[in-house]
Enzyme design. Structure first.
Site, PDB file in Angstrom:
ATOM      1  N   CYS A  39       0.849  -1.187   0.000  1.00 54.96           N
ATOM      2  CA  CYS A  39       0.000   0.000   0.000  1.00 54.96           C
ATOM      3  C   CYS A  39       0.887   1.240   0.000  1.00 54.96           C
ATOM      4  CB  CYS A  39      -0.931  -0.020   1.217  1.00 54.96           C
ATOM      5  SG  CYS A  39      -1.913   1.475   1.423  1.00 54.96           S
ATOM      6  N   CYS A  42       0.032   3.440   3.689  1.00 56.20           N
ATOM      7  CA  CYS A  42       0.449   3.001   5.026  1.00 56.20           C
ATOM      8  C   CYS A  42       1.634   2.046   4.986  1.00 56.20           C
ATOM      9  CB  CYS A  42      -0.718   2.331   5.744  1.00 56.20           C
ATOM     10  SG  CYS A  42      -1.300   0.806   4.984  1.00 56.20           S
ATOM     11  N   CYS A  58      -9.145   1.539  -6.729  1.00 51.48           N
ATOM     12  CA  CYS A  58      -9.545   2.421  -7.833  1.00 51.48           C
ATOM     13  C   CYS A  58      -9.648   1.605  -9.113  1.00 51.48           C
ATOM     14  CB  CYS A  58      -8.542   3.561  -7.999  1.00 51.48           C
ATOM     15  SG  CYS A  58      -8.952   4.686  -9.352  1.00 51.48           S
ATOM     16  N   CYS A  66      -4.528  -0.388   0.255  1.00 48.76           N
ATOM     17  CA  CYS A  66      -5.122  -1.506   0.995  1.00 48.76           C
ATOM     18  C   CYS A  66      -6.557  -1.162   1.379  1.00 48.76           C
ATOM     19  CB  CYS A  66      -4.294  -1.850   2.224  1.00 48.76           C
ATOM     20  SG  CYS A  66      -4.225  -0.554   3.471  1.00 48.76           S
ATOM     21  N   CYS A  84      -5.248   9.462  -9.409  1.00 43.03           N
ATOM     22  CA  CYS A  84      -6.023   9.995 -10.527  1.00 43.03           C
ATOM     23  C   CYS A  84      -7.149  10.905 -10.090  1.00 43.03           C
ATOM     24  CB  CYS A  84      -6.584   8.849 -11.371  1.00 43.03           C
ATOM     25  SG  CYS A  84      -7.812   7.831 -10.518  1.00 43.03           S
ATOM     26  N   ASP A 405     -28.752  -8.483  55.680  1.00 41.30           N
ATOM     27  CA  ASP A 405     -29.647  -7.454  56.200  1.00 41.30           C
ATOM     28  C   ASP A 405     -30.237  -7.833  57.547  1.00 41.30           C
ATOM     29  OD1 ASP A 405     -30.238  -4.884  55.306  1.00 41.30           O
ATOM     30  OD2 ASP A 405     -32.310  -5.417  54.836  1.00 41.30           O
ATOM     31  N   LYS A 546     -36.206  -2.219  53.071  1.00 43.10           N
ATOM     32  CA  LYS A 546     -36.082  -3.659  52.832  1.00 43.10           C
ATOM     33  C   LYS A 546     -35.000  -3.993  51.793  1.00 43.10           C
ATOM     34  CE  LYS A 546     -40.875  -4.395  54.212  1.00 43.10           C
ATOM     35  NZ  LYS A 546     -42.212  -4.892  53.842  1.00 43.10           N
ATOM     36  N   LYS A 547     -35.338  -4.854  50.821  1.00 43.35           N
ATOM     37  CA  LYS A 547     -34.314  -5.335  49.889  1.00 43.35           C
ATOM     38  C   LYS A 547     -33.764  -4.220  49.020  1.00 43.35           C
ATOM     39  CE  LYS A 547     -33.493  -8.567  46.085  1.00 43.35           C
ATOM     40  NZ  LYS A 547     -34.076  -9.591  45.180  1.00 43.35           N
ATOM     41  N   ASP A 791     -38.081  -4.505  41.639  1.00 46.99           N
ATOM     42  CA  ASP A 791     -37.453  -4.862  40.371  1.00 46.99           C
ATOM     43  C   ASP A 791     -38.192  -4.250  39.181  1.00 46.99           C
ATOM     44  OD1 ASP A 791     -39.656  -6.357  40.891  1.00 46.99           O
ATOM     45  OD2 ASP A 791     -38.681  -8.311  40.774  1.00 46.99           O
TER      46      ASP A 791
END
Length: 1090
Positions: A39, A42, A58, A66, A84, A405, A546-547, A791
């Site tokens: 390439c 890179c 191209c 690449c 180009c 708890d 509580k929870k 929940d």
């Protein structure tokens, strides 16, 4: 294929194959056969495409670039070829960019360089192929590793006289003038890509651009320093990502993110959706629509044909049926688009666990909650903790927090024993990869553990480990027996110190780190996950919630100690059945594209210890395998309280990240003034909405913009914070600078410079009973208060913030737990769930009126409305189950004399109901037995638990009266499912028992009346008998549980014996065989009338 010393890994079944570079930077690249060409941007080698040809970016000049550079140039650059200047066309398999729609036609690359054709010796074709294979004329021809022939491998002597040399118009002393070539722009090339030009062509209107391949591209205005820096940075990021061969079942349309382009051999998603096949889902949707039509016709007939002689019964039945139809709509349409999901654990490992590097998997804090060790046996909790500690996940990424708890010393001592046994159990599990990793269930498996295990070391160590576990059980059971009788002076610890939790309603906060600190390792010297005991402070006069309050305390403690970005909460009786459960969740949470908007991953609940008949529908298969799959296709499943992996930032009440949409293209086919007129009204309406949305998100933006506002910790810049923002933080999260600083760390981690002592001190601070006062905890942050079913409310708030959830069903169940299998305990469990729904329905968070204008989707709202209004169905259901008995006892009926049209309508309704259920079972994978048990318990729970929950919720919310229903044990039997036959009296049994009795009496009275009145009365009786038998059949599991275990005589025989005996007795009385059938028999009167 030459792997060049790199590790080969992959999956044949999933068509994945990767090479991991063993160089100094441990790069991971995709396995492709390289063409040997370089390439020019890179410097990497260009790969060979799937058809065996080099990748060509191209189509005009074949300038060697690449694929990564080609895609980067199309996405970030000017989208043109560097040589180009022709605009890059989209190549199949590459992501689209803006402007691709303007291209007409498709790229024909298959025959672009057809060297194998009959014209392969044509100079122009060979020159084009040579240019694509080797641009640099100074490099020699090298065969690539695949062995596929390329133009560079042809005999140079045979083509030297025909191929023009490519010098880009620059003269070379060693090359004759007739062998030069120029790269010609496409609009001048007349279809030829490489044109030999010894002299300039006077027909050209514009001169071609000459370029010397020996010169730097920067000399031509391309490849500047800024460009190179961008490319180096991009290459570095690319090398850190996984390059995997494209999966066959991959759906590209699901992932269109410009930040992470999807390449043919590029990064692949960690999961994918599996829609229900159209052959199953399309008939299902058609039947739903047909059922709506039938319902409309049904109600049209029912309302226009009242029963005058039983108007009250008719009116009640119509009202009940309308409510049932509304409930069905709320429950049915969220199942319109069900989906399933598939995860790729191997991709997760290859992406985040690279060889030679520390694991990049995210840390997970796991919460286990318990209250009373006498009701929740410590041995069960210990098995849950052991399954967590031995999970297949990096040990430094796992921290287990146990919330006690009830401040019970029994739980504390049991955890101490568990931590010691874990030093032996964890290495055994990981050495032999056993499943499940909870010892109680592993050793109780009725399987041949020697199958596929021929290693003598395994047999020896398994037997030794089983002996160790039996001794561990003896120690735990000894602690339980000792705790049965509490000393008068309270419990004391081994050093003589009184146990701080002797008074469970008035005790300080407690934290104990059992595992995870220095010096504590397993018997093989390996590190163990953290195990931390937490008991929050409790004082009289405070509402501890509580929870939900306990879970919020764990959120704060874990943020101070470990601060993992993800949390998993499980009940103390839900152990990890699949050691890869955390990895399954991370496939969704850590997906770089789709995981950013996921607030939690919910796993289905599976249970052990339930009899195969599942009499009271404890498995709840219909909900977990049908309803939840439907919700996953909308905005995600609801949170069910356990077996759920959360994103910590979502629990903090932040909004979901908003994906930036690309600007819309405006039409150019109409005049500008027309477009303005059409769009002006829309923009005006959207302007006010946008301003409101901007104001609502201002707080969130401030939170993310202000970082590190902590005071007194090294590395925090206090100049970034001001007084007002800090006050807002304290109002939201409480007055803990360490905790507030942790909330700003989206990727987790502990603030730098903090010592262990300071962290533990701050941890005690955040679990104090008054920490949440005047903050948003329980309102907008953490688990939401206001209902015993925290929940549903917590998940609902997250969805209102724009997050989505995911439903994950691994092949091996992720978690398994225990369920109450006797009737009374099951009814009380359902009572608690229904009470929570009533509390939500009567609160400000009711989905009927809360959360509009936010991120909650309409069908998702339907599901939440259905989840909070279902207890209201108990009243219509109770009335409807009473009507058959009333009709049989009074001789009336809720339907007038049925015509042919009415008969057809009723039959159609029953058919579409049955077909809907059959199709649901088909795409959901649910058996008819599970579906029928669910239908039966819907009636049993509806007329008992739901009814009591409705009245209890009304008393609690409106009058502030708490009503409790106690359960009293009456006896039991020994055996595998002895608890199933344990009878416990409770007030919840009264309504279904009453319904059962009156319907049985109604059947007996109706049959006796028909026998007495002759054959003409049997016709009208069938309709009444049908509804009465419908009620009795649905209540049959209740009757079976009510009668308990029959040693020799099955319950069904008892029921039918009583029913048939009553009917035969009535027939006997009607026939009366001892009475003569002749003339009337006159008896002599005993009175003397004279």
């Amino acid at each position: 294929m030459d792997t060049k010393g790199r590790l080969v890994a992959g999956s044949h079944n999933r068509n994945e194959f990767v090479l991991i570079n063993a160089d100094e930077i441990a790069r991971v690249t995709s396995v492709k056969e390289l063409s040997g060409q370089i390439c020019q941007i890179c410097g990497d080698e260009i790969e060979i495409s799937l058809d065996g040809e080099p990748f060509v970016a191209c189509n005009e000049c074949a300038f060697p670039v690449c694929r990564p550079c080609y895609e980067y140039e199309r996405r970030e650059g000017n989208q043109a070829c560097p040589q180009c200047k022709t605009r890059y066309k989209r190549i199949k398999g590459c992501p689209r960019v803006e402007g691709d729609e303007e291209e007409d036609g498709a790229d024909d690359l298959e025959n672009e360089f057809d060297i194998a054709s009959q014209d392969r010796r044509d100079p122009h074709h060979i020159a084009a192929a040579m240019l694509s294979a080797r641009l640099n004329i100074n490099r020699g021809s090298q065969p690539h590793v695949s062995g596929i022939s390329t133009p560079a491998e042809f005999d140079a002597a045979s083509v030297a006289t025909e191929i023009p040399l490519l010098t880009y118009g620059e003269e070379d002393a060693g090359i004759s003038s007739d062998k030069h070539a120029l790269i010609v722009p496409p609009f001048m090339s007349c279809g030829k890509r490489v044109h030999p030009m010894p002299v300039p062509d006077p027909s050209l209107t514009l001169p071609p651009r000459p370029m010397d391949p020996k010169k730097d591209l920067a000399d031509y205005g391309y490849g500047t320093v800024a460009w190179k820096e961008r490319m180096e940075d991009w290459k570095r990021k690319q090398n850190e990502k996984l390059q995997v061969v494209k999966h066959e079942g991959y759906n590209r349309d699901e992932f269109e993110d410009p930040d992470l382009p999807v390449m043919d051999e590029g990064r692949q998603p960690l999961s994918r959706k599996l829609p229900i096949p159209s052959s199953k889902i399309n008939p299902y949707r058609l039947i739903i629509l047909l059922r709506l039509v039938v319902l409309v016709l049904f109600f049209h007939y029912r309302i226009l044909h009242p029963v005058n002689d039983a108007y009250v019964l008719w009116l009640l039945s119509v009202i009940c049926e309308i409510w049932f139809a509304v409930s069905w709509i709320l429950d049915q349409f969220p199942k319109w688009c069900p989906i399933e999901r598939e995860t790729y654990l191997d991709r997760l490992s290859l992406r985040y666990e690279k060889e030679g590097k520390p694991s990049d998997l995210a840390s997970v804090d796991i919460f286990v909650s318990t209250v009373d060790p006498l009701k929740e046996p410590p041995l069960i909790t210990a098995n849950t903790v052991l399954s967590i500690l031995s999970v297949d996940y990096p040990v430094d990424k796992v921290a287990c927090y146990v919330s006690d708890d009830g401040a019970a010393m029994l739980t504390f001592e049991a955890l101490s024993e568990t931590s010691e046994f874990a030093r032996k159990w964890v290495p055994f599990c990981k050495k032999f990869s056993i499943e499940p990793r909870a010892p109680e269930w592993y050793f109780s498996q009725k399987v041949d553990y020697l199958r596929d295990k021929v290693d003598p070391a395994f047999v020896r160590e398994r037997r030794a480990m089983k002996r160790e576990y039996e001794e561990f059980k003896v120690r735990i059971n000894g602690l339980v027996s000792t705790a049965q009788k509490v000393p008068e002076e309270g419990w004391t610890m081994q050093d003589g110190t009184p146990w701080p939790g002797n008074n469970i309603r008035d005790h300080p906060g407690m934290i104990q780190v059992f595992l995870g600190h220095d010096g504590v390792r397993d018997i093989e010297g390996n590190e163990l996950p953290r195990l931390i005991y937490v008991s929050r402070e409790k004082r009289p006069g405070f509402d501890h919630h509580k929870k939900a309050g306990a879970m919020n305390a764990l959120v704060r403690v874990s943020a101070i100690i470990s601060n993992a970005p993800f949390l998993l909460n499980v009940d103390c009786d839900h152990y990890i059945n699949n050691s890869k459960a955390l990895r399954e969740a991370m496939c969704f949470m850590m997906d770089p594209i789709s995981g950013k908007k996921i607030c939690y991953v919910q796993f289905p609940q599976r249970f052990d210890g339930i009899d195969r008949h599942d009499r009271y529908s404890n498995r709840n298969v219909v909900f977990f395998d049908i309803n939840m799959k439907g919700l996953d296709g909308i905005q995600g499943p609801i949170y069910v309280g356990t077996g759920c992996v959360f994103r910590r930032q979502a629990l903090y009440g932040y909004d979901a990240p908003v994906k930036k949409k690309p600007p819309r293209r405006t039409c150019n086919c109409l005049p500008k003034w027309c477009c303005c007129c059409c769009c002006r009204s829309k923009k005006k309406n959207k302007k006010s909405k946008f301003n409101d949305k901007k104001n609502n998100k201002e707080v969130t933006k401030q939170i993310y913009a202000l970082e590190n506002i902590e005071e007194g910790i090294e590395g925090i810049d206090n100049e970034k914070s001001s007084l007002m923002p800090q006050i807002k933080f304290e109002k939201k999260f409480g007055q803990s600078p360490v905790f507030i600083a942790s909330t700003l760390m989206e990727d987790g981690g502990v603030p730098k410079g903090a010592t262990t002592a300071s962290l533990l001190k701050e941890a005690i601070h955040v679990i104090s009973c008054g920490y949440e006062d005047k903050t948003d905890w329980g309102k907008e942050v953490g688990w939401i208060y206001g209902s015993v079913t925290e929940d549903i409310l917590t998940g609902f708030k997250m969805h209102c913030h724009g997050w989505r959830s995911v439903y994950c069903i691994p092949k091996r169940p992720a978690f398994k737990g225990s369920a109450p299998i006797n009737l009374s305990d099951r009814l009380h469990q359902v009572l608690r769930w229904a009470l929570g729904s009533v509390e939500i329905f009567l609160s400000r968070h009711c989905p009927i009126w809360y959360g509009y204008g936010c991120g909650l989707k309409p069908l998702e709202r339907f599901s939440y409305i259905a989840s909070v209004v279902y207890p209201l169905t108990s009243i219509p259901l109770l009335i409807y189950c009473t009507l058959p008995a009333v009709c049989l006892l009074t001789g009336k009926f809720i339907v007038p004399e049925i015509s042919n049209y009415a008969s057809l309508l009723f039959m159609s309704l029953f058919v579409v109901i049955a077909v809907t259920s059959i199709l649901e079972m088909q795409w959901g994978g649910v058996g008819i037995h599970d579906w029928w048990r669910n239908e039966q318990f819907w009636v049993i729970g509806g007329v008992s638990s739901h009814l009591f929950a409705l009245f209890q919720g009304l008393l609690k919310v409106l009058a502030g009266v708490n009503t409790n229903f106690t359960v009293t044990s009456k006896g039991g039997d020994d055996g595998e499912f002895s608890e199933l036959y344990l009878f416990k009296w409770t007030s919840l049994l009264i309504p279904p028992m009453t319904l059962l009795i009156i319907n049985v009496i109604g059947v007996i009275v109706g049959v006796s009346d028909a026998i007495s009145n002759g054959y003409d009365s049997w016709g009208p009786l069938f309709g009444r008998l049908f509804f009465a038998i419908w009620v009795i059949v649905h209540l049959y599991p209740f009757l079976k549980g009510l009668m308990g275990k029959q040693d020799r005589l099955p319950t069904i025989i008892v029921v039918w014996s009583i029913l048939l005996a009553s009917i035969l007795s009535l027939l006997w009385a009607r026939v009366n065989p001892f009475v003569s059938k002749g003339d009337i028999v006159l008896e002599v009167c005993g009175l003397d009338c004279d």
